[in-house]
Design a protein around this motif. Structure first.
Motif, PDB file in Angstrom:
ATOM      1  N   GLN A  99      21.707 -42.976 -28.471  1.00  0.00           N
ATOM      2  CA  GLN A  99      23.350 -42.806 -28.665  1.00  0.00           C
ATOM      3  C   GLN A  99      23.457 -41.607 -27.910  1.00  0.00           C
ATOM      4  OE1 GLN A  99      24.899 -42.946 -32.660  1.00  0.00           O
ATOM      5  NE2 GLN A  99      26.890 -42.320 -32.078  1.00  0.00           N
ATOM      6  N   LEU A 100      24.746 -41.374 -27.174  1.00  0.00           N
ATOM      7  CA  LEU A 100      24.955 -40.389 -26.541  1.00  0.00           C
ATOM      8  C   LEU A 100      25.987 -39.543 -27.069  1.00  0.00           C
ATOM      9  CD1 LEU A 100      23.682 -39.718 -23.635  1.00  0.00           C
ATOM     10  CD2 LEU A 100      26.013 -40.615 -22.507  1.00  0.00           C
ATOM     11  N   VAL A 101      26.195 -38.123 -27.178  1.00  0.00           N
ATOM     12  CA  VAL A 101      26.911 -37.591 -27.635  1.00  0.00           C
ATOM     13  C   VAL A 101      27.557 -36.390 -26.550  1.00  0.00           C
ATOM     14  CG1 VAL A 101      27.485 -35.453 -29.052  1.00  0.00           C
ATOM     15  CG2 VAL A 101      25.890 -37.311 -30.154  1.00  0.00           C
ATOM     16  N   LYS A 102      28.774 -36.775 -26.325  1.00  0.00           N
ATOM     17  CA  LYS A 102      29.518 -36.116 -24.940  1.00  0.00           C
ATOM     18  C   LYS A 102      30.259 -34.833 -25.600  1.00  0.00           C
ATOM     19  CE  LYS A 102      29.557 -40.485 -22.466  1.00  0.00           C
ATOM     20  NZ  LYS A 102      30.553 -41.232 -21.646  1.00  0.00           N
ATOM     21  N   ILE A 103      29.875 -33.763 -24.907  1.00  0.00           N
ATOM     22  CA  ILE A 103      30.539 -32.437 -25.200  1.00  0.00           C
ATOM     23  C   ILE A 103      31.367 -31.758 -24.125  1.00  0.00           C
ATOM     24  CG2 ILE A 103      29.989 -29.983 -26.062  1.00  0.00           C
ATOM     25  CD1 ILE A 103      27.446 -31.331 -27.341  1.00  0.00           C
ATOM     26  N   PRO A 147      13.568 -39.248 -34.133  1.00  0.00           N
ATOM     27  CA  PRO A 147      14.328 -39.459 -32.416  1.00  0.00           C
ATOM     28  C   PRO A 147      13.834 -38.162 -31.796  1.00  0.00           C
ATOM     29  CG  PRO A 147      16.106 -39.172 -33.926  1.00  0.00           C
ATOM     30  CD  PRO A 147      14.871 -39.304 -34.911  1.00  0.00           C
ATOM     31  N   THR A 148      14.138 -38.322 -30.548  1.00  0.00           N
ATOM     32  CA  THR A 148      14.242 -37.074 -29.584  1.00  0.00           C
ATOM     33  C   THR A 148      15.666 -36.723 -28.936  1.00  0.00           C
ATOM     34  OG1 THR A 148      13.720 -38.452 -27.633  1.00  0.00           O
ATOM     35  CG2 THR A 148      11.843 -37.292 -28.845  1.00  0.00           C
ATOM     36  N   ILE A 149      15.924 -35.738 -28.538  1.00  0.00           N
ATOM     37  CA  ILE A 149      16.841 -35.303 -28.046  1.00  0.00           C
ATOM     38  C   ILE A 149      16.806 -34.566 -26.613  1.00  0.00           C
ATOM     39  CG2 ILE A 149      17.137 -33.011 -29.311  1.00  0.00           C
ATOM     40  CD1 ILE A 149      20.075 -33.014 -29.448  1.00  0.00           C
ATOM     41  N   ALA A 150      17.665 -34.975 -25.583  1.00  0.00           N
ATOM     42  CA  ALA A 150      17.501 -34.578 -24.190  1.00  0.00           C
ATOM     43  C   ALA A 150      19.068 -34.175 -23.726  1.00  0.00           C
ATOM     44  CB  ALA A 150      17.043 -35.521 -23.300  1.00  0.00           C
ATOM     45  N   ILE A 153      20.603 -38.993 -27.788  1.00  0.00           N
ATOM     46  CA  ILE A 153      19.510 -39.008 -28.857  1.00  0.00           C
ATOM     47  C   ILE A 153      18.677 -40.373 -28.706  1.00  0.00           C
ATOM     48  CG2 ILE A 153      19.385 -38.869 -31.383  1.00  0.00           C
ATOM     49  CD1 ILE A 153      22.497 -37.545 -29.887  1.00  0.00           C
ATOM     50  N   THR A 154      17.534 -40.446 -28.663  1.00  0.00           N
ATOM     51  CA  THR A 154      16.572 -41.610 -28.517  1.00  0.00           C
ATOM     52  C   THR A 154      15.577 -41.658 -29.632  1.00  0.00           C
ATOM     53  OG1 THR A 154      16.967 -41.474 -26.076  1.00  0.00           O
ATOM     54  CG2 THR A 154      15.488 -43.086 -26.974  1.00  0.00           C
ATOM     55  N   ALA A 155      15.444 -42.877 -30.241  1.00  0.00           N
ATOM     56  CA  ALA A 155      14.634 -43.411 -31.376  1.00  0.00           C
ATOM     57  C   ALA A 155      13.958 -44.576 -30.967  1.00  0.00           C
ATOM     58  CB  ALA A 155      15.249 -43.360 -32.416  1.00  0.00           C
ATOM     59  N   ARG A 156      12.701 -44.511 -31.104  1.00  0.00           N
ATOM     60  CA  ARG A 156      11.939 -45.750 -31.095  1.00  0.00           C
ATOM     61  C   ARG A 156      11.693 -46.473 -32.288  1.00  0.00           C
ATOM     62  NH1 ARG A 156       7.640 -47.823 -27.971  1.00  0.00           N
ATOM     63  NH2 ARG A 156       7.548 -45.966 -26.706  1.00  0.00           N
ATOM     64  N   ALA A 157      12.108 -47.690 -32.327  1.00  0.00           N
ATOM     65  CA  ALA A 157      12.290 -48.520 -33.406  1.00  0.00           C
ATOM     66  C   ALA A 157      11.818 -50.009 -33.227  1.00  0.00           C
ATOM     67  CB  ALA A 157      13.942 -48.269 -33.980  1.00  0.00           C
ATOM     68  N   LYS A 158      11.704 -50.471 -34.535  1.00  0.00           N
ATOM     69  CA  LYS A 158      11.497 -52.016 -34.413  1.00  0.00           C
ATOM     70  C   LYS A 158      12.588 -53.131 -34.008  1.00  0.00           C
ATOM     71  CE  LYS A 158      12.045 -52.929 -39.408  1.00  0.00           C
ATOM     72  NZ  LYS A 158      11.415 -53.334 -40.505  1.00  0.00           N
ATOM     73  N   ASP A 159      13.746 -52.558 -34.410  1.00  0.00           N
ATOM     74  CA  ASP A 159      14.902 -53.298 -33.908  1.00  0.00           C
ATOM     75  C   ASP A 159      16.226 -52.149 -33.929  1.00  0.00           C
ATOM     76  OD1 ASP A 159      15.832 -52.788 -36.609  1.00  0.00           O
ATOM     77  OD2 ASP A 159      14.888 -54.591 -37.205  1.00  0.00           O
ATOM     78  N   GLU A 160      17.334 -52.701 -33.695  1.00  0.00           N
ATOM     79  CA  GLU A 160      18.708 -51.896 -33.490  1.00  0.00           C
ATOM     80  C   GLU A 160      19.026 -51.017 -34.673  1.00  0.00           C
ATOM     81  OE1 GLU A 160      23.156 -52.590 -32.150  1.00  0.00           O
ATOM     82  OE2 GLU A 160      21.569 -53.088 -30.943  1.00  0.00           O
TER      83      GLU A 160
END
Length: 421
Positions: free
Chosen positions: A184-188, A210-213, A225-232
């Protein structure tokens, strides 16, 4: 799953076209949780293509090739990959019929267009391949599976590649990939990259999943923000607390958490929610700000009038900037921006008016007002707010920054964020 992208086409190497396909496919592979380690561009040369494909198959589980599926002699992708994998080419009757129907429909709009023999080259496919129908062109896509390796061949034109990938390739790869990456993207806006990086340093240092970049853009910073998961569903659950924390830290400076929403869309949505009519008075941006607004579908509900007052005469005649103002402090001034905004409201009957006046260069700057000096005024609810900016770069860059910061300023004036600042 280790994946590799190969873009085929001498025109890419020569810089004749921009390789947008790789950026798109990289993002899609990331969403699928695929490990993408290499991207290669190779020209339309048979030997170099063979070498590239062989090397990719040695180090990757899946290779995705784009381009080189057309009807001409230099379209070699299918032939090269089939040869490397040891698969003979056979005619696919279904694809033959689709090409024939496509060309017949095309000929209705262009009677001089004829089906030439080289078009049937596209109906030849490696035996045993999964054929992907192309609803927007004649070249089918292909999925080749052999010896535990997969080669996916896609047409080069983005308007053919993207729907084919999303409708046919994405579901195929999703079944083969146990985990996904949900992001998901957070736009600032209104905060610089360095400040944001400092304010999220603790989150980055302690991140696991998750990680944040952060990604810097003109006048904006996007946090992915990115998370590795088994499904959405699981991905959303993992990402949600971090998004909530960012909202606490950055508040109204976050204009969107929807990846598809642009700053201008956020502004138009805000105007719609507040039932406000907007007018614009532009000088140095020359209508570029209005162009961003009208890019948004439905902008006509809130935007009715725009003035491009490039000359002093236009400022006086159209939006009632005072002659004395232009004579004493000039067009690039706090006072002129204030009068432009106020006059724009009066002339258009809008609820809110934003004005922009500045020196985009390369000439026209002085010691007191160097190139890049821009004043913006916003008239809303009977009050006029003015901001002074100092941008750097060439003429195009200064105008681009002016437009982005103007959109953010307009948003702040309506939300009251400028008062908090």
């Amino acid at each position: 799953m280790i994946t590799e992208l190969i873009s085929v086409g001498t025109e890419i190497l020569l810089g004749n076209i921009v390789n947008t396909n790789s950026a798109y496919l990289s993002e899609m592979c990331a969403r699928l949780g695929m490990d993408l380690y290499y991207q290669t561009v190779v020209g339309d040369n048979e030997e170099r293509m063979k070498h590239t494909v062989k090397m990719a198959l040695e180090r990757s589980d899946t290779i995705i090739l784009t381009g080189g599926l057309g009807p001409t002699q230099d379209d070699l992708t299918k032939e090269v990959v089939a040869q490397v994998l040891g698969m003979e080419l056979v005619e696919d009757a279904h694809t033959h019929r689709r090409i024939e129907e496509y060309m017949e429909n095309y000929a209705k709009n262009n009677p001089n267009r004829k089906i030439t023999d080289n078009n049937w080259k596209q109906a030849m496919v490696p035996k045993g391949a999964i054929v992907l129908d192309n609803a927007n062109g004649t070249a089918p896509g292909l999925i080749l599976e052999k010896n535990g390796k997969t080669a996916i061949l896609l047409p080069g034109p983005p308007n053919e590649l993207k729907p084919m990938f999303e409708e046919q390739v994405y579901p195929y790869l999703r079944k083969k990939q146990p985990d996904i990456f949900y992001s998901q993207l957070v736009k600032i806006c209104n905060i610089g990259e360095s400040q944001i990086a400092a304010e999220i340093q603790d989150l980055i240092e302690n991140q696991t999943n998750p990680t944040i970049a952060p990604y810097a853009k003109t006048g904006e910073v996007h946090l992915r923000i990115t998370a590795r998961a088994k499904d959405e569903k699981e991905g959303k659950k993992l990402v949600k607390p971090l998004v909530r924390e960012l909202k606490i830290r950055f508040g109204k400076n976050i204009y969107a958490t929807d990846e598809r929403k642009t700053l201008e869309e956020a502004v138009v949505d805000l105007l719609k929610d507040q039932k406000l009519k907007l007018s614009l008075v532009e000088s140095c941006t020359g209508g570029a700000l209005a162009a961003r607004i009208v890019n948004v579908p439905g902008a006509s509900e809130v935007f009715g009038t725009g003035f491009v007052t490039y000359s002093n005469k236009a400022k006086r005649k159209l939006v009632m900037v005072k002659k004395m103002t232009l004579k004493t402090v000039g067009a690039v001034s706090e006072k002129c921006a204030r009068e432009m905004a106020k006059g724009g409201c009066a002339a258009s009957g809008a609820d809110v008016c934003l004005s922009v006046t500045g020196i985009a260069g390369p000439d026209g700057g002085t010691k007191e007002k160097p190139v890049g000096t821009v004043f913006m005024g916003c008239c809303y609810q009977g009050r006029v707010r003015v901001r002074e900016f100092h941008f750097s770069g060439n003429r195009a860059k200064i105008r681009e920054q002016s437009v982005v910061y103007a959109l953010a300023f307009l948003r702040d004036c309506i939300t009251g964020n400028d008062e908090e600042s």
